[in-house]
Design an enzyme around this catalytic site. Structure first.
Site, mmCIF file in Angstrom:
data_model
loop_
_atom_site.group_PDB
_atom_site.id
_atom_site.type_symbol
_atom_site.label_atom_id
_atom_site.label_comp_id
_atom_site.label_asym_id
_atom_site.label_seq_id
_atom_site.Cartn_x
_atom_site.Cartn_y
_atom_site.Cartn_z
ATOM 1 N N THR A 1 -1.166 -2.693 -21.661
ATOM 2 C CA THR A 1 0.076 -2.859 -22.421
ATOM 3 C C THR A 1 0.490 -1.543 -23.058
ATOM 4 O OG1 THR A 1 0.941 -3.805 -24.494
ATOM 5 C CG2 THR A 1 -1.432 -3.767 -24.268
ATOM 6 N N ASP A 2 1.781 -1.402 -23.339
ATOM 7 C CA ASP A 2 2.246 -0.185 -24.032
ATOM 8 C C ASP A 2 1.732 -0.136 -25.472
ATOM 9 O OD1 ASP A 2 3.876 -2.156 -25.218
ATOM 10 O OD2 ASP A 2 5.688 -0.920 -25.153
ATOM 11 N N GLU A 3 1.195 -1.275 -25.964
ATOM 12 C CA GLU A 3 0.699 -1.281 -27.349
ATOM 13 C C GLU A 3 -0.490 -0.335 -27.517
ATOM 14 O OE1 GLU A 3 1.302 -4.205 -29.845
ATOM 15 O OE2 GLU A 3 2.752 -5.260 -28.608
ATOM 16 N N TYR B 1 -5.416 -6.325 -31.723
ATOM 17 C CA TYR B 1 -5.016 -6.666 -30.348
ATOM 18 C C TYR B 1 -4.886 -5.396 -29.520
ATOM 19 C CZ TYR B 1 -1.690 -7.413 -26.520
ATOM 20 O OH TYR B 1 -1.063 -7.395 -25.286
ATOM 21 N N LYS C 1 -7.155 -4.091 -26.328
ATOM 22 C CA LYS C 1 -6.568 -3.781 -25.022
ATOM 23 C C LYS C 1 -6.837 -2.325 -24.637
ATOM 24 C CE LYS C 1 -4.276 -5.978 -22.681
ATOM 25 N NZ LYS C 1 -4.555 -6.921 -21.544
ATOM 26 N N LYS D 1 5.814 -15.803 -30.006
ATOM 27 C CA LYS D 1 6.380 -14.472 -29.817
ATOM 28 C C LYS D 1 7.851 -14.480 -30.228
ATOM 29 C CE LYS D 1 2.489 -12.889 -27.913
ATOM 30 N NZ LYS D 1 1.871 -13.744 -26.970
ATOM 31 N N LEU D 2 8.366 -13.284 -30.541
ATOM 32 C CA LEU D 2 9.681 -13.179 -31.191
ATOM 33 C C LEU D 2 10.778 -14.028 -30.534
ATOM 34 C CD1 LEU D 2 11.577 -11.749 -33.271
ATOM 35 C CD2 LEU D 2 11.978 -10.025 -31.503
HETATM 36 P P1 NAD Z 1 -0.415 -15.358 -22.963
HETATM 37 O O1 NAD Z 1 -1.058 -15.380 -24.298
HETATM 38 O O2 NAD Z 1 0.849 -16.103 -22.731
HETATM 39 O O3 NAD Z 1 -1.455 -15.886 -21.851
HETATM 40 C C1 NAD Z 1 -2.797 -15.507 -21.842
HETATM 41 C C2 NAD Z 1 -3.527 -16.421 -20.863
HETATM 42 O O4 NAD Z 1 -4.898 -16.012 -20.796
HETATM 43 C C3 NAD Z 1 -3.535 -17.888 -21.299
HETATM 44 O O5 NAD Z 1 -3.233 -18.717 -20.188
HETATM 45 C C4 NAD Z 1 -4.951 -18.120 -21.787
HETATM 46 O O6 NAD Z 1 -5.402 -19.459 -21.629
HETATM 47 C C5 NAD Z 1 -5.729 -17.160 -20.897
HETATM 48 N N1 NAD Z 1 -7.007 -16.757 -21.506
HETATM 49 C C6 NAD Z 1 -7.227 -16.301 -22.772
HETATM 50 N N2 NAD Z 1 -8.538 -16.060 -22.974
HETATM 51 C C7 NAD Z 1 -9.155 -16.330 -21.786
HETATM 52 C C8 NAD Z 1 -10.500 -16.245 -21.342
HETATM 53 N N3 NAD Z 1 -11.466 -15.848 -22.180
HETATM 54 N N4 NAD Z 1 -10.783 -16.581 -20.069
HETATM 55 C C9 NAD Z 1 -9.802 -17.005 -19.222
HETATM 56 N N5 NAD Z 1 -8.509 -17.120 -19.592
HETATM 57 C C10 NAD Z 1 -8.190 -16.775 -20.857
HETATM 58 O O7 NAD Z 1 -0.241 -13.820 -22.601
HETATM 59 P P2 NAD Z 1 0.871 -13.042 -21.777
HETATM 60 O O8 NAD Z 1 1.979 -12.672 -22.673
HETATM 61 O O9 NAD Z 1 1.148 -13.803 -20.524
HETATM 62 O O10 NAD Z 1 0.091 -11.693 -21.426
HETATM 63 C C11 NAD Z 1 -0.691 -11.602 -20.240
HETATM 64 C C12 NAD Z 1 -1.275 -10.205 -20.134
HETATM 65 O O11 NAD Z 1 -0.223 -9.238 -20.126
HETATM 66 C C13 NAD Z 1 -2.193 -9.821 -21.299
HETATM 67 O O12 NAD Z 1 -3.277 -9.084 -20.790
HETATM 68 C C14 NAD Z 1 -1.301 -8.951 -22.183
HETATM 69 O O13 NAD Z 1 -2.069 -8.022 -22.911
HETATM 70 C C15 NAD Z 1 -0.444 -8.268 -21.128
HETATM 71 N N6 NAD Z 1 0.875 -7.821 -21.596
HETATM 72 C C16 NAD Z 1 1.716 -8.697 -22.205
HETATM 73 C C17 NAD Z 1 2.993 -8.279 -22.586
HETATM 74 C C18 NAD Z 1 3.974 -9.240 -23.208
HETATM 75 O O14 NAD Z 1 5.069 -8.836 -23.582
HETATM 76 N N7 NAD Z 1 3.678 -10.516 -23.311
HETATM 77 C C19 NAD Z 1 3.381 -6.944 -22.364
HETATM 78 C C20 NAD Z 1 2.473 -6.070 -21.739
HETATM 79 C C21 NAD Z 1 1.229 -6.528 -21.346
HETATM 80 P P1 TYD Z 2 6.028 -9.942 -30.933
HETATM 81 O O1 TYD Z 2 6.870 -10.866 -30.096
HETATM 82 O O2 TYD Z 2 4.921 -10.521 -31.742
HETATM 83 O O3 TYD Z 2 5.478 -8.808 -29.937
HETATM 84 P P2 TYD Z 2 4.724 -7.416 -30.285
HETATM 85 O O4 TYD Z 2 4.244 -7.438 -31.690
HETATM 86 O O5 TYD Z 2 3.601 -7.430 -29.296
HETATM 87 O O6 TYD Z 2 5.751 -6.349 -30.024
HETATM 88 O O7 TYD Z 2 6.971 -9.132 -31.936
HETATM 89 C C1 TYD Z 2 8.068 -8.373 -31.467
HETATM 90 C C2 TYD Z 2 8.735 -7.764 -32.690
HETATM 91 O O8 TYD Z 2 9.280 -8.813 -33.475
HETATM 92 C C3 TYD Z 2 7.799 -6.991 -33.595
HETATM 93 O O9 TYD Z 2 8.492 -5.868 -34.136
HETATM 94 C C4 TYD Z 2 7.486 -7.978 -34.708
HETATM 95 C C5 TYD Z 2 8.774 -8.780 -34.819
HETATM 96 N N1 TYD Z 2 8.610 -10.184 -35.271
HETATM 97 C C6 TYD Z 2 9.273 -10.620 -36.432
HETATM 98 O O10 TYD Z 2 10.006 -9.857 -37.081
HETATM 99 N N2 TYD Z 2 9.096 -11.919 -36.814
HETATM 100 C C7 TYD Z 2 8.306 -12.794 -36.129
HETATM 101 O O11 TYD Z 2 8.159 -13.963 -36.557
HETATM 102 C C8 TYD Z 2 7.632 -12.329 -34.947
HETATM 103 C C9 TYD Z 2 6.739 -13.257 -34.175
HETATM 104 C C10 TYD Z 2 7.825 -11.016 -34.552
#
Ligand code: NAD
Ligand code: TYD
Length: 342
Positions: A123-125, A147, A151, A186-187
């Protein structure tokens, strides 16, 4: 072409979109979806494909589950992780366990069974703040939340399995995704569903923090490009859409599309360690694969918001369950504190 791919975390937001993407783009590829079904994993995300891919419920940190599955596959796309920054502030241990240790167990299995490609979804985080310009692949990793740090640990562990054991690992670092089936902590899904329920939209601090937002299918197409290439071992690729928006920008789009008033906005105490700006430069990905984001931001945000409007049967059961306890803990006493203490 990969023949049998182990997708971990395929019942989550991006993983389920990726399984669907692979099914549409490469119907001949067999997918094994390993997912623990934590609070974020939801079989409803793939109800339409339930009979058309193999699902195994299990933990990526358990070698007795992982080893036999890796043995059957020629590639891995590793999504499984604990993913929510706010939860990591409260429960960091679960993030270290799954994101770091779980990745270690998968890498060990890849080492044992000679996997041809290991796509590590980072992730970019991991970069922490993007200061002055979008982050580049060679920038230092300065993660600011448990988190992001977990990562970053997994990201570098994966790289070390390439340098040390020659495991063909390729690492993606994508920006914030949006689209259907995103867990409503998520937001975007939180604010859309709160607005539909007539609840407040809790903006952390001033709301001027920015993220780059990419449609989930554009992330999937980038991962597919990485998966199919035999010559990218040891490489890192940023994935971004160049759509930097503040939390307030996103909030205002949601209110406008839903025809709601900005009186729903409530500024609350800021997130500790809140990153002011995440953004990446994905020139390397574009130059290498000709990859470009295809989804227009305005249009696909509107469609995404409409998806949540049209699918209350998906999010209402989630928001009425464990989620309520989480929400009360996280946002309850919000004028005084905004973190959960254990
Ligand atoms: P999510 O939280 O929606 O899904 C995570 C999934 O992983 C769930 O289905 C959960 O049951 C499963 N899981 C968690 N712990 C587990 C374990 N110990 N064994 C097997 N399965 C397990 O997450 P997401 O938003 O779909 O993100 C997926 C991946 O992409 C992550 O690695 C995250 O770091 C990365 N990512 C997410 C974003 C984003 O914007 N959401 C951006 C960049 C990278
Ligand atoms: P989020 O969806 O949690 O993703 P990330 O922290 O991984 O970027 O949050 C996106 C942005 O929205 C972040 O700047 C935090 C903000 N945010 C709020 O202001 N209120 C909220 O309730 C949530 C969940 C996020």
């Amino acid at each position: 072409m990969r023949e049998r791919v182990l997708v971990t975390g395929g019942m989550g937001f991006i993983g389920s979109n990726f399984v669907r993407y692979m099914h549409d783009q490469h119907p001949e590829v067999q997918i094994i979806n390993l997912d623990k079904l934590t609070y974020a994993g939801n079989p409803a995300n793939l109800a339409d494909l339930a009979d058309r891919h193999r699902f195994v419920r299990g933990d990526v940190a358990d070698p007795t589950v992982v080893d036999p599955l890796v043995r059957e596959c020629d590639a891995i796309v590793h999504f499984a992780a604990e993913t929510h920054v706010d939860r990591s502030i409260a429960y960091a241990g679960e993030f270290v366990q799954t994101d770091v240790y779980g990745t270690f167990i998968l890498l060990e299995a890849a080492r044992k069974y000679g996997i041809k490609r290991f796509v590590h979804v980072s992730t970019d985080e991991v970069y922490g703040e993007a200061v002055g310009r979008p982050s580049l692949e060679g920038d230092a990793l300065m993660p600011k939340s448990p988190y992001a740090a977990s990562k970053a640990g997994a990201d570098r562990l994966a790289y070390s399995y390439y340098t040390t054991y020659g495991i063909p690992v390729v690492i993606s670092r994508c920006v914030n995704n949006y689209g259907p089936y995103q867990y409503p902590e998520k937001l975007i899904p939180l604010f859309v569903t709160n607005a539909l329920e007539g609840k407040k939209l809790p903006v952390y601090g001033h709301g001027r923090n920015t993220r780059d937002w990419i449609h989930v299918e554009d992330h999937c197409s980038a991962l597919d490009a990485l998966l199919q290439d035999d010559d990218n071992a040891g490489e890192v690729f940023n994935v971004g859409a160049g759509q930097e928006k503040s939390v307030l920008d996103i909030t205002n789009i949601i209110l406008k599309v839903l025809g709601k008033n900005d009186s729903l906005i409530e500024h609350i105490a800021d997130r500790p360690g809140h990153v002011a700006r995440h953004a990446v430069d994905s020139t390397k990905l574009t130059r290498t694969y000709g990859w470009k984001p295809r989804y227009d931001f305005e249009e696909s945000m509107r469609r995404t918001i409409q998806w949540y409007v049209d699918h209350p049967e998906w999010w209402q059961p989630i928001k009425s369950g464990e989620f309520r306890r989480y929400y009360d803990e996280q946002y309850g006493d919000r004028s005084v504190r905004n973190t959960i203490q254990r």
